[in-house]
Motif scaffolding. Structure first.
Motif, PDB file in Angstrom:
ATOM      1  N   LYS A  80     -25.927  40.252   0.013  1.00  0.00           N
ATOM      2  CA  LYS A  80     -25.281  39.261   0.890  1.00  0.00           C
ATOM      3  C   LYS A  80     -26.220  38.975   2.048  1.00  0.00           C
ATOM      4  CE  LYS A  80     -20.397  40.139  -0.004  1.00  0.00           C
ATOM      5  NZ  LYS A  80     -20.028  38.813  -0.481  1.00  0.00           N
ATOM      6  N   GLU A  81     -27.089  37.990   1.855  1.00  0.00           N
ATOM      7  CA  GLU A  81     -28.132  37.781   2.854  1.00  0.00           C
ATOM      8  C   GLU A  81     -28.057  36.437   3.551  1.00  0.00           C
ATOM      9  OE1 GLU A  81     -31.857  40.669   1.863  1.00  0.00           O
ATOM     10  OE2 GLU A  81     -31.640  38.924   0.602  1.00  0.00           O
ATOM     11  N   VAL A  82     -27.054  35.628   3.209  1.00  0.00           N
ATOM     12  CA  VAL A  82     -27.003  34.289   3.778  1.00  0.00           C
ATOM     13  C   VAL A  82     -25.920  34.227   4.855  1.00  0.00           C
ATOM     14  CG1 VAL A  82     -26.730  31.852   3.239  1.00  0.00           C
ATOM     15  CG2 VAL A  82     -27.776  33.372   1.572  1.00  0.00           C
ATOM     16  N   GLY A  83     -26.325  33.977   6.079  1.00  0.00           N
ATOM     17  CA  GLY A  83     -25.370  33.881   7.183  1.00  0.00           C
ATOM     18  C   GLY A  83     -24.958  32.437   7.429  1.00  0.00           C
TER      19      GLY A  83
ATOM     20  N   GLY B 130     -14.540  15.567  -0.580  1.00  0.00           N
ATOM     21  CA  GLY B 130     -14.925  16.433  -1.687  1.00  0.00           C
ATOM     22  C   GLY B 130     -15.134  17.851  -1.197  1.00  0.00           C
ATOM     23  N   ALA B 131     -15.856  17.961  -0.085  1.00  0.00           N
ATOM     24  CA  ALA B 131     -16.181  19.294   0.416  1.00  0.00           C
ATOM     25  C   ALA B 131     -14.932  20.048   0.856  1.00  0.00           C
ATOM     26  CB  ALA B 131     -17.156  19.169   1.568  1.00  0.00           C
ATOM     27  N   LEU B 132     -13.922  19.305   1.359  1.00  0.00           N
ATOM     28  CA  LEU B 132     -12.680  19.983   1.751  1.00  0.00           C
ATOM     29  C   LEU B 132     -12.032  20.654   0.539  1.00  0.00           C
ATOM     30  CD1 LEU B 132     -11.081  17.502   4.304  1.00  0.00           C
ATOM     31  CD2 LEU B 132     -11.853  19.842   4.727  1.00  0.00           C
ATOM     32  N   CYS B 133     -12.064  19.959  -0.594  1.00  0.00           N
ATOM     33  CA  CYS B 133     -11.532  20.565  -1.824  1.00  0.00           C
ATOM     34  C   CYS B 133     -12.304  21.847  -2.127  1.00  0.00           C
ATOM     35  CB  CYS B 133     -11.672  19.637  -3.017  1.00  0.00           C
ATOM     36  SG  CYS B 133     -10.856  18.074  -2.825  1.00  0.00           S
ATOM     37  N   TYR B 134     -13.623  21.793  -1.939  1.00  0.00           N
ATOM     38  CA  TYR B 134     -14.453  22.957  -2.258  1.00  0.00           C
ATOM     39  C   TYR B 134     -14.241  24.092  -1.270  1.00  0.00           C
ATOM     40  CZ  TYR B 134     -16.904  20.683  -6.062  1.00  0.00           C
ATOM     41  OH  TYR B 134     -17.208  20.092  -7.253  1.00  0.00           O
ATOM     42  N   VAL B 135     -13.773  23.755  -0.060  1.00  0.00           N
ATOM     43  CA  VAL B 135     -13.458  24.808   0.901  1.00  0.00           C
ATOM     44  C   VAL B 135     -12.281  25.625   0.360  1.00  0.00           C
ATOM     45  CG1 VAL B 135     -12.434  25.245   3.164  1.00  0.00           C
ATOM     46  CG2 VAL B 135     -14.340  23.680   2.957  1.00  0.00           C
ATOM     47  N   GLU B 136     -11.250  24.918  -0.104  1.00  0.00           N
ATOM     48  CA  GLU B 136     -10.104  25.642  -0.652  1.00  0.00           C
ATOM     49  C   GLU B 136     -10.517  26.428  -1.897  1.00  0.00           C
ATOM     50  OE1 GLU B 136      -6.299  23.749  -1.073  1.00  0.00           O
ATOM     51  OE2 GLU B 136      -5.784  24.981  -2.814  1.00  0.00           O
ATOM     52  N   LEU B 137     -11.233  25.767  -2.807  1.00  0.00           N
ATOM     53  CA  LEU B 137     -11.621  26.447  -4.050  1.00  0.00           C
ATOM     54  C   LEU B 137     -12.515  27.660  -3.766  1.00  0.00           C
ATOM     55  CD1 LEU B 137     -12.391  23.260  -6.159  1.00  0.00           C
ATOM     56  CD2 LEU B 137     -10.614  24.934  -6.666  1.00  0.00           C
ATOM     57  N   GLY B 138     -13.463  27.473  -2.857  1.00  0.00           N
ATOM     58  CA  GLY B 138     -14.443  28.529  -2.599  1.00  0.00           C
ATOM     59  C   GLY B 138     -13.867  29.734  -1.871  1.00  0.00           C
ATOM     60  N   THR B 139     -12.828  29.515  -1.070  1.00  0.00           N
ATOM     61  CA  THR B 139     -12.235  30.667  -0.385  1.00  0.00           C
ATOM     62  C   THR B 139     -11.143  31.305  -1.254  1.00  0.00           C
ATOM     63  OG1 THR B 139     -10.838  29.099   0.800  1.00  0.00           O
ATOM     64  CG2 THR B 139     -12.706  29.995   2.002  1.00  0.00           C
ATOM     65  N   MET B 140     -10.685  30.569  -2.245  1.00  0.00           N
ATOM     66  CA  MET B 140      -9.665  31.113  -3.152  1.00  0.00           C
ATOM     67  C   MET B 140     -10.345  31.946  -4.247  1.00  0.00           C
ATOM     68  SD  MET B 140      -6.784  28.932  -5.087  1.00  0.00           S
ATOM     69  CE  MET B 140      -7.599  28.202  -6.458  1.00  0.00           C
ATOM     70  N   ILE B 141     -11.446  31.420  -4.795  1.00  0.00           N
ATOM     71  CA  ILE B 141     -12.191  32.133  -5.839  1.00  0.00           C
ATOM     72  C   ILE B 141     -13.593  32.352  -5.282  1.00  0.00           C
ATOM     73  CG2 ILE B 141     -13.058  32.000  -8.206  1.00  0.00           C
ATOM     74  CD1 ILE B 141     -10.785  29.977  -8.733  1.00  0.00           C
TER      75      ILE B 141
ATOM     76  N   LEU C 185     -22.964  35.073   0.401  1.00  0.00           N
ATOM     77  CA  LEU C 185     -22.648  34.727   1.794  1.00  0.00           C
ATOM     78  C   LEU C 185     -22.083  35.932   2.516  1.00  0.00           C
ATOM     79  CD1 LEU C 185     -20.756  31.332   1.934  1.00  0.00           C
ATOM     80  CD2 LEU C 185     -22.854  31.951   3.107  1.00  0.00           C
ATOM     81  N   LYS C 186     -22.547  36.139   3.742  1.00  0.00           N
ATOM     82  CA  LYS C 186     -21.893  37.146   4.575  1.00  0.00           C
ATOM     83  C   LYS C 186     -20.562  36.533   5.008  1.00  0.00           C
ATOM     84  CE  LYS C 186     -26.270  38.515   6.640  1.00  0.00           C
ATOM     85  NZ  LYS C 186     -27.155  38.083   7.710  1.00  0.00           N
ATOM     86  N   ASP C 187     -19.503  37.287   4.967  1.00  0.00           N
ATOM     87  CA  ASP C 187     -18.175  36.835   5.387  1.00  0.00           C
ATOM     88  C   ASP C 187     -17.827  35.429   4.890  1.00  0.00           C
ATOM     89  OD1 ASP C 187     -15.751  36.650   6.563  1.00  0.00           O
ATOM     90  OD2 ASP C 187     -16.450  36.714   8.637  1.00  0.00           O
ATOM     91  N   PRO C 188     -17.701  35.273   3.564  1.00  0.00           N
ATOM     92  CA  PRO C 188     -17.513  33.923   3.013  1.00  0.00           C
ATOM     93  C   PRO C 188     -16.260  33.213   3.537  1.00  0.00           C
ATOM     94  CG  PRO C 188     -17.102  35.601   1.349  1.00  0.00           C
ATOM     95  CD  PRO C 188     -17.702  36.309   2.521  1.00  0.00           C
ATOM     96  N   TYR C 189     -15.222  33.975   3.867  1.00  0.00           N
ATOM     97  CA  TYR C 189     -13.984  33.313   4.307  1.00  0.00           C
ATOM     98  C   TYR C 189     -14.203  32.548   5.605  1.00  0.00           C
ATOM     99  CZ  TYR C 189     -11.800  36.129   0.765  1.00  0.00           C
ATOM    100  OH  TYR C 189     -11.477  36.683  -0.428  1.00  0.00           O
ATOM    101  N   ARG C 190     -15.118  33.048   6.430  1.00  0.00           N
ATOM    102  CA  ARG C 190     -15.394  32.349   7.680  1.00  0.00           C
ATOM    103  C   ARG C 190     -16.559  31.375   7.489  1.00  0.00           C
ATOM    104  NH1 ARG C 190     -19.407  33.673  11.332  1.00  0.00           N
ATOM    105  NH2 ARG C 190     -19.156  32.721  13.375  1.00  0.00           N
ATOM    106  N   ASN C 191     -17.629  31.869   6.878  1.00  0.00           N
ATOM    107  CA  ASN C 191     -18.861  31.089   6.880  1.00  0.00           C
ATOM    108  C   ASN C 191     -18.856  29.904   5.925  1.00  0.00           C
ATOM    109  OD1 ASN C 191     -19.933  32.626   8.885  1.00  0.00           O
ATOM    110  ND2 ASN C 191     -21.037  34.015   7.522  1.00  0.00           N
TER     111      ASN C 191
END
Ligand code: ARG
Length: 507
Positions: free
Chosen positions: A48-51, A99-110, A265-271
């Motif tokens: 996990k190296e990407v801040g 589009g990116a908003l959809c990916y925010v939900e998808l990316g924090t869910m999975i 990603l470090k702390d994906p839910y936030r970052n």
């Protein structure tokens, strides 16, 4: 080796380590360069190296490539007048944000890497996810890699051929060299690749600020003729607006990049959400302002006649320093190619891990913790796509299939609202957002086909479904002879590249 090949499926970390240790024994160095007394060793997984900062740079740095310096011409041509042209640029930004908003939900869910792949897997099952990875790994990612490095090569070679276009063989060789260099950087270290990305993102923002600054200066001097009465003129046809959108959206493409590396990603839910919400509006504002800046010094006709808009702008406004524009376009395209390659490697890696691609693609370098086989594979294909390249056909292919997948990701979100009610969703967007995204992507996919059906669309569709020919024997039936054939090949490649299966928990 051959004896071993018949005994083992593939070599695990221990056996590669042992072999290499006995090989390196005299130097007393352990294989991954870390001696035992340096404390606990890192597991062989992608770290996990990407801040947050690198996350923003990955998005901004991939989105800003060559598009904003070249596409303004096409957007203006198809939209007809300055006003509609600027509106299209702004709308493209809004669409990317939606589009990116959809990916925010998808990316924090999975929180799995691989872009749309894990979402399709969850929502539609293995076959759809496989077809996505097949198309994206084999065509979309490497062809966009080729397109970006080709524009890099065009700008990089132009100063050496004043007054004429550089020979094709020169641009092709140069873009192959760029691919080679980027692959080496990415295979060496994830940190190094992020530094390269951050550096080039800073460079491209700098040139954008210079252009915007010069534009504001011109506006302050009262150069607003082109911008007044901006909406005068005949209104463009529906088909032409679609084409204008395609060109604008290409300049914005790359807004989903961070979802390809969620696991790193470090702390994906936030970052993840923060990086998306900082990166995309930033790019949108930059793009609209840059276009306004172009119009302060060029009339629409002049803009249409210019071979490269940003360079003409530089020649007129930044005169003794006008060479900085092409130089920074070179930086910009190189950075965008680096970002594209970074994420492309992760998709092949995840698909390999899931058994949808050959296993070796999911292996991680023992020394460097990078998915080197996946990266090298992407580089090979990229070079392959350079050979017959005609940039425009490549872009056309790209947009058509790419938007089909964006639309399906929005559909996946909607479907999972019903089928996966129990999943934890740290961020939940209003359902109209994926709805809108679905409608827009249907339009973008279908409009050009209905307006002017072309053979390319058919080839593209045939290619996507041809993946099924491989799916049935190799993935569904898991043909034994294929495994037996692959075993020694995998093992040789493992020894050659010093890669091992990732220690990460399987799905
Ligand atoms: N937007 C970039 C440009 O203007 C191209 C991005 C390519 N897309 C990608 N997913 N790598 O050049």
């Amino acid at each position: 080796i051959f004896l071993l090949a018949h005994q083992q499926t593939d070599m695990d970390e221990g056996s590669i380590r042992k072999r290499k240790e006995s090989y390196n024994g005299s130097t007393g160095r352990s294989v991954n360069g870390r001696t035992k007394d340096k404390g606990p060793e890192k597991a062989t997984v992608l770290q996990k190296e990407v801040g947050l900062f690198s996350g923003v740079c990955l998005i901004v740095g991939t989105m800003i490539g060559s598009g904003i310096f070249i596409s303004p011409k096409a957007v203006l041509l198809y939209s007809g007048a300055v006003g509609p042209c600027l509106s299209i640029w702004a709308t493209c930004g809004v669409l990317s944000t939606i589009g990116a908003l959809c990916y925010v939900e998808l990316g924090t869910m999975i929180t799995k890497s691989g872009g749309e792949y894990p979402y399709f897997m969850e929502a539609f099952g293995s076959v759809v996810a496989y077809l996505y990875s097949w198309t994206t790994v084999m065509v979309l990612k490497p062809s966009s890699f080729a397109i970006i490095t080709l524009s890099f090569a065009e700008y990089a070679s132009a100063p050496f051929y004043p007054g004429c276009t550089p020979p094709l063989v020169v641009t092709k060789c140069l873009s192959a060299a760029a691919i080679f260099l980027i692959i080496i950087v990415n295979c060496l270290s994830v940190k190094l690749a992020s530094y390269v990305q951050n550096f080039f993102t800073a460079a491209k923002l700098l040139i954008i600020f210079v252009i915007v600054g010069a534009g504001i200066f011109m506006l302050a001097q009262g150069k607003t003729e082109t911008l007044s009465n901006a909406f005068e003129g005949p209104s463009p046809s529906v088909g032409a607006v679609g084409l204008a959108f395609y060109n604008g959206l290409w300049a914005y493409d790359g807004w989903n990049q961070l979802n390809f590396i969620t696991e790193e990603l470090k702390d994906p839910y936030r970052n993840l959400p923060l990086a998306i919400m900082i990166g995309i509006p930033l790019v949108t504002v930059c793009y609209v302002m840059v276009n306004i800046a172009y119009f302060t010094v060029m009339t629409p006709t002049e803009l249409l006649l210019s071979p490269a808009v940003a360079v003409t702008f530089g020649d007129r406004v930044l005169y003794p320093m006008s060479w900085i524009v092409p130089l920074f376009v070179v930086f910009s395209t190189f950075g965008s190619a680096n970002g594209s390659c970074f994420t492309a490697g992760r998709l092949a890696y995840v698909a390999g891990r899931e058994g949808h691609m050959v296993k070796i693609l999911s292996y991680v370098s023992l020394r460097r913790c990078t998915p080197s086989p996946a990266l090298i594979f992407n580089g090979f294909l990229g070079i392959f796509y350079i050979i017959p390249a005609d940039i425009n056909t490549l872009i056309n292919y790209f947009s058509f299939a790419q938007w089909a997948f964006y639309g399906m990701a929005a559909l996946a979100l909607i479907v999972m609202r019903f089928t996966r009610k129990e999943m934890h969703r740290p961020i939940k967007v209003p359902i109209v957002i994926p709805g809108l995204m679905l409608v827009v992507s249907c339009y973008l996919v279908l409009a050009p086909i209905i307006e002017e059906p072309r053979m390319e669309h058919l080839y593209c569709t045939i290619f996507i479904f041809s993946g099924l020919l491989l799916y049935y024997p190799f993935i569904y039936r898991k043909a034994e002879w294929a495994r037996r054939l692959m075993r020694p090949i995998t093992m040789h490649l493992q020894l050659l590249m010093e890669v091992v299966p990732s220690e990460q928990a399987e799905w």
